[in-house]
Design a protein around this motif. Structure first.
Motif: not given
Lengths: 102, 237
Positions: A56-68, B98-107
């Motif tokens: 879910p974190l990965l999906i969220g990150a890629y959704l944010a990337l392409w959404g923005l 946005v992507t950094g914190p999502l990675w950080a949550r796991k790491a």
């Protein structure tokens, strides 16, 4: 007897030298804390028992990337339409002036 | 959408190349690059997080160049470059934050920590957000443009702080890409390089598009001002 004394002295020097070598500070060539940390993706904090699902974190990150990115493309489209509208209103205003002059 | 009017001969090929780069990098990231031992699948955020940071530098670097040139010459082209760069830098800064914190949550187990790199990135984002806010208050006059240019130039040292904060201060942010060769597994290198190419291509294309739009807007504003001076138009204000 002389050989025995020399052997005892050698053994004692080895026993003393080993702990001393272990206490030596790290040399300047050794990697710093930053470099050592950066060489591997190791977790540095967080609860040990918690299992955070990565999907879910990965999906969220890629959704944010392409959404923005998509949102910004839409903004560019809005700016382009605004420019077109400005050009059209300017053209109509100048056309009206031209018609009035004639 | 009328992007094609900006530059019909180059616009479509540029987008096509960028789209192909993005698709190729995505397929390499998800189907070729191996899973990372400690973090698993969430490490794949890295392939677009780091290139986005590079794109952020490109955008704000363009702003710095444009702002300095505008302060020196009052050339509207320089102002257009500064505005375009600030928006592109802000877009990729938002992606990074946005992507950094999502990675950080796991790491790290937390979304956010006041690590030097995270903090300086946030500070730089706030400076350029202030610049964009200043420029968005209606039609920017000369004083707003000059003040904005000064603000943008003040943001440059913060960009260096963002980049060197990892080396200068202790923190938890990883620095996988180093002068010593980096800590990437060999199979991760090609997907990562292709991701950098894709994101930078996208950033440059967006920068070019926004710059051309800003130049068109400036041309319309100038034409309207001349028409008003010649009493060809009635002042709507």
């Amino acid at each position: 007897m002389k050989a025995l004394l020399l052997s005892a002295l050698l053994l004692a020097s080895i026993l003393v030298a080993r702990p001393a070598a272990a206490e030596e500070p790290a040399s300047e060539d050794a990697p710093s804390a930053v470099e050592e940390r950066s060489a591997a993706f190791r977790a540095v904090s967080g609860p040990e028992t918690e299992s955070v699902p990565g999907g879910p974190l990965l999906i969220g990150a890629y959704l944010a990337l392409w959404g923005l990115t998509l949102g910004y493309l839409l903004r560019l489209g809005k700016i382009a339409r605004g420019i077109e509208a400005d050009v059209e209103s300017l053209r109509q205003a100048l056309q009206k002036v031209d018609d009035d002059v004639r | 959408m009328s992007f094609a009017r900006i530059s019909p001969s180059l616009f479509a090929p540029a987008w096509l190349v960028t789209a192909l780069l993005v698709l190729a990098s995505l397929s390499l990231v998800f189907f070729v690059a191996p899973m990372e031992v400690q973090m698993g699948i969430v490490q794949k955020i890295f392939y677009f997080h780091v290139p986005s940071a590079f794109a952020m530098y490109v955008g704000w670097g363009a702003t710095a160049v444009g702002a300095l040139a505008y302060l020196a010459s009052r050339n509207p082209k320089a102002d257009a470059l500064a505005v375009a760069g600030a928006e592109i830098g802000m877009l990729f800064c938002a992606i990074v934050l946005v992507t950094g914190p999502l990675w950080a949550r796991k790491a790290w187990g937390v979304y956010w920590t006041w690590d030097p790199r995270l903090t300086t990135t946030l500070a730089a984002g706030m400076i350029y957000l202030a610049y964009l806010s200043l420029r968005s208050f209606g039609e920017a006059g000369e004083s707003e443009k000059l003040f904005g240019a000064g603000l943008a130039v003040l943001g440059v040292p913060v960009l260096f702080l963002v980049h060197y904060s990892v080396q200068k201060w202790r923190g938890v942010h990883p620095t996988v890409i180093t002068k010593q060769g980096g800590g990437l597994a060999p199979e991760m290198v090609t997907p990562f390089l292709l991701s950098i190419a894709a994101v930078l291509s996208l950033a440059l294309l967006l920068l070019w598009t926004r710059y051309r739009l800003e130049r068109q807007r400036q041309a319309i504003d100038a034409a309207r001002a001349r028409a008003l001076e010649a009493d060809l138009l009635e002042n709507e204000a």
